[in-house]
Design an enzyme around this catalytic site. Structure first.
Site, PDB file in Angstrom:
ATOM      1  N   GLU A 361       0.843  -1.222  -0.209  1.00  0.00           N
ATOM      2  CA  GLU A 361       0.072   0.042   0.063  1.00  0.00           C
ATOM      3  C   GLU A 361       0.847   1.241   0.054  1.00  0.00           C
ATOM      4  O   GLU A 361       1.949   1.200   0.795  1.00  0.00           O
ATOM      5  CB  GLU A 361      -0.876  -0.071   1.277  1.00  0.00           C
ATOM      6  CG  GLU A 361      -1.831   1.509   1.396  1.00  0.00           C
ATOM      7  CD  GLU A 361      -2.517   1.260   2.558  1.00  0.00           C
ATOM      8  OE1 GLU A 361      -2.788   2.445   3.417  1.00  0.00           O
ATOM      9  OE2 GLU A 361      -2.700   0.236   3.248  1.00  0.00           O
ATOM     10  N   GLU A 366      -2.684  11.875   2.613  1.00  0.00           N
ATOM     11  CA  GLU A 366      -3.508  11.325   3.492  1.00  0.00           C
ATOM     12  C   GLU A 366      -3.735  12.388   4.864  1.00  0.00           C
ATOM     13  O   GLU A 366      -2.743  12.793   5.179  1.00  0.00           O
ATOM     14  CB  GLU A 366      -2.897  10.237   4.211  1.00  0.00           C
ATOM     15  CG  GLU A 366      -3.829   9.341   5.368  1.00  0.00           C
ATOM     16  CD  GLU A 366      -3.254   7.993   5.701  1.00  0.00           C
ATOM     17  OE1 GLU A 366      -3.952   7.379   6.302  1.00  0.00           O
ATOM     18  OE2 GLU A 366      -2.176   7.593   5.479  1.00  0.00           O
TER      19      GLU A 366
END
Length: 592
Positions: A361, A366
Site C-alpha cells: 500500500e 492522507e
C-alpha cells in the site's frame, strides 16, 4: 698378463650380458635415446668376490667424476667375474654394489638418477669385451638383465603410460573448460552486440490516464458498503447512482481563474475545411493573417465529492476504486480543496485490497483531523526497511514511534524510534504504521493548503530506478515549470505535450529506497490501483480524536458521537479536484 674372458659359445644362452647387449641395441636404435660415446680401456683385475665389489663401490655416490668412472669400471669387472647365468644373482649383486637395498624398481631408478646428478655419468658394460660406453647412470639399471628387469620394465612402463594418460586427460579437461568459458563469453558478447540491452521501463514518461471533467468517473468504480474492518470508519460508502442522487459526487463548473488558464489550454487542430485554397493565377497573393492563439478558457470543471448525514449516525460517503492496475508510474493530483477538520480522514492512495498487505500500500495523500504536515506512507510485509536511504536525496524526515505498549506486559516503551520499517506488524511501531515520510514544511495539507487555493501532489513509483519519491507544491505558483507545462499540455496532441521530468522539480520531501539492491525489494508493491475516499473517525482519526480535537472532545466523548451530531464543520470536508494524471515510463532497450 691380463687376458680377456673367453666369449661364450655360439649356442650358449647369453643370459645377463646378452640382455645387456640387446638392451644397448634397443637404446642405440631408439632415435630419442642419448647418443653413446664409447672408448676402449684395458680390463682391470676383477675383485675375487662380491664382497670386494661392494667395498669398491661403498662410497660410490660421494666420488668425484674421475673416481666415479673408476668405480663404475670395478662394478663392471665384478659383474664379469661372477660368470654366472643366474639373472637373479647378477641383479642382486648390482643392487648390493649400488647400495640400493630391496626397494621397488621405481625407487631404485630414482636413486640411480641421484647418482647421475652426483657423478655426472656412469660407465656401462658392453657384451663380450672390455668396452665401456659413457652413458647416464640410469642406463645401468635398465640394462642389468632382461629376465630380472622384465617385471621392473613393465611396472615402470605402466607407470609412465598411466602418468602420460593422466596428463592427457588433465590437458583435455583444461582445454575443454577453456573452450566452454570462451564459448559462453562469446555468446554473451554476441548477445550484447546482436540482441542488445534488455527492454525495460526506463524511458521518458508518457501519459496513460487523464482523469478530468465528466470523463473522470470512467476511470473508477464506486465501492458500496461499510468501511473495512481495518479502517472501521464511521461511514457507509454508497453506489454511483446514490452518490449522484445525494449530490455527494458531481461535476461543478466555475468561472476560470488565472490558475486554470495556466494549467489548461484547449487543444487546437486544423481540418481539411479550414485549409485555404491557393489564389488563381495572375492574382496577387494576399498577406497571410498570423494564427490567433487560443483564448483561455472562461470556465473550468471540478470533481466534487463529500458526505451526507443519515438518521442512523454513520454518514454516506464516496470511495472510488480505479479500474486500472499499476506496477509503477507517476501519479499527479491537481486540486483546490481537500477534506479537513475534526474527525476527517481523506486519502488518495494505491492498494490491492484483496491481497493486502502482500501486494503493499502507498499513501500519496492522507489527512487526519487538523494535521497540517504532508505525509507519505508505505505498508508492506516483512523485509522492507528504509535503512539504506542515501543522504541528500530528500528534504523531509521520518515519522516517529514512541509509547508503544509492550505485547506481554502492556507497559509503554518510551524509547523514541523512527518509523522506517514498512512492515505493518512491527512490534516497535504502531499497528500498521508502516514507514512514513514527513514533510519538513508546515501548511502543506488540510486547512492551510485550502487557504492557499490548493496545489499539486505528485508521487513517483519507479522501481527500475530503485525509489519511490513524493512532492507537494502549494500554492499553484510554487509548481515547477516542467510540471506546470506537463499539466497544461496533457490535453494537446501527443507531439505537443511536455513530458514530466521529476528530476527537474527539486528534492522530494519523501524518498523510499525500493527495488533491486535495496533493503526493500520491489516485489513488495505490485498490482495496485488508485483509491480516492473520504472516511470519518475510524482506527486513525477516531483514535487521535481526544488529542487532535480537545474542544470537541469536551462536548462529545467519542468521535462517532461528534459525527452523528452533524456539525457545521463538516461542510469543509469535501474534495475539489481539477484532475488526476497518470504517467508511465516508456519501454526501451537500455543498460542501467
Amino acid at each position: 698378463a691380463q687376458h680377456p674372458p673367453s666369449p661364450p659359445p655360439q649356442n650358449q644362452k647369453m643370459s645377463f650380458w646378452g640382455s645387456v647387449g640387446s638392451s644397448e641395441r634397443r637404446l642405440t636404435n631408439n632415435p630419442e635415446s642419448t647418443p653413446l660415446r664409447t672408448y676402449q680401456k684395458p680390463l682391470a683385475t676383477a675383485p675375487s668376490s662380491p664382497r670386494g665389489l661392494t667395498r669398491a663401490n661403498r662410497s660410490f655416490a660421494q666420488l668425484d667424476p674421475s673416481a666415479h668412472d673408476r668405480a663404475a669400471d670395478e662394478i663392471a669387472d665384478g659383474l664379469l667375474a661372477l660368470n654366472t647365468d643366474d639373472d637373479e644373482v647378477n641383479f642382486r649383486q648390482l643392487r648390493q654394489s649400488l647400495q640400493l637395498g630391496d626397494e621397488p624398481p621405481t625407487v631404485m631408478l630414482k636413486k640411480i638418477a641421484s647418482y647421475r646428478s652426483v657423478g655426472g655419468g656412469m660407465s656401462r658394460v658392453m657384451s663380450g669385451e672390455a668396452s665401456m660406453t659413457r652413458v647416464h647412470s640410469g642406463d645401468i639399471g635398465s640394462r642389468v638383465s632382461a629376465g630380472s628387469l622384465k617385471s621392473m620394465d613393465i611396472s615402470v612402463a605402466t607407470h609412465v603410460r598411466e602418468s602420460a594418460a593422466f596428463k592427457r586427460k588433465v590437458s583435455f579437461i583444461c582445454c575443454l573448460t577453456v573452450m566452454v568459458i570462451t564459448g559462453v563469453v562469446g555468446i554473451l558478447l554476441m548477445g550484447e552486440i546482436v540482441v542488445g540491452p534488455p527492454r525495460q521501463p526506463a524511458g521518458p514518461y508518457r501519459l496513460v490516464e487523464r482523469q478530468v471533467g465528466e470523463a473522470f468517473w470512467e476511470s473508477y468504480v464506486f465501492y458500496e458498503g461499510p468501511d473495512s474492518l481495518g479502517s472501521n470508519g464511521y461511514i457507509n460508502y454508497v453506489s454511483e447512482a446514490k452518490a449522484f442522487e445525494l449530490g455527494i459526487a458531481k461535476i461543478i463548473t466555475e468561472p476560470a481563474t488565472s490558475t486554470a488558464s495556466e494549467n489548461e489550454v484547449p487543444p487546437t487542430s486544423t481540418t481539411e475545411d479550414e485549409i485555404v485554397p491557393p489564389p488563381p493565377l495572375g492574382e496577387q497573393k494576399q498577406p497571410e493573417t498570423p494564427p490567433q492563439s487560443p483564448s483561455p478558457p472562461t470556465e473550468e470543471k471540478f470533481i466534487y465529492m463529500a458526505s451526507s448525514p443519515t438518521p442512523e449516525g454513520p454518514r454516506n460517503s464516496v470511495r472510488l476504486e480505479g479500474k486500472r492496475r499499476f506496477n509503477r508510474g507517476l501519479f499527479i493530483m491537481d486540486l483546490t480543496h481537500m477534506p479537513s477538520g475534526c474527525g476527517t480522514w481523506p486519502a488518495f492512495w494505491l492498494t490491492d485490497e484483496q491481497n493486502w498487505p502482500v501486494n503493499g500500500e502507498i499513501d500519496i495523500l492522507e489527512g487526519v483531523n487538523f494535521q497540517t504536515r504532508a505525509k507519505t506512507a508505505l505498508h508492506s510485509t516483512r523485509t522492507c526497511e528504509m535503512d539504506d536511504v542515501p543522504q541528500g536525496v530528500r528534504t523531509g524526515t521520518w515519522d516517529t514511534a514512541v509509547g508503544i505498549p509492550d505485547r506481554k506486559t502492556g507497559v509503554p516503551d518510551m524509547t523514541m524510534r523512527y518509523a522506517t520499517d514498512c512492515f505493518v506488524y512491527n512490534p516497535h511501531q504502531w499497528l500498521n504504521q508502516g514507514c512514513v515520510a514527513v514533510d519538513d514544511v508546515d501548511g502543506q495539507i488540510g486547512e492551510p493548503f485550502n487557504a492557499n487555493g490548493g496545489g499539486v501532489y505528485a508521487l513517483e513509483w519507479d522501481p527500475i530506478n530503485r525509489h519511490i519519491r513524493s512532492w507537494v507544491f502549494t500554492p499553484h505558483a510554487a509548481v515547477p515549470d516542467n510540471l506546470k507545462e506537463a499539466i497544461r499540455t496533457n490535453g494537446m496532441p501527443v507531439e505537443d505535450r511536455v513530458d514530466p521530468k521529476p528530476n527537474e522539480w527539486g528534492l522530494p520531501y519523501g524518498y523510499f529506497a525500493v527495488g533491486d539492491d535495496t533493503s526493500c525489494p520491489s516485489s513488495h508493491f505490485k498490482n495496485m490501483r488508485l483509491v480516492i475516499n473520504l472516511a470519518l473517525c475510524g482506527s486513525v482519526s477516531g483514535n487521535r480524536y481526544f488529542m487532535d480535537c480537545p474542544k470537541q472532545f469536551k462536548q462529545f466523548p467519542t468521535c462517532n458521537q461528534y459525527i452523528k451530531s452533524n456539525p457545521k464543520e463538516l461542510e469543509e470536508a469535501y474534495w475539489k479536484i481539477r484532475g488526476v494524471y497518470v504517467y508511465e515510463r516508456q519501454w526501451e532497450k537500455v543498460w542501467l
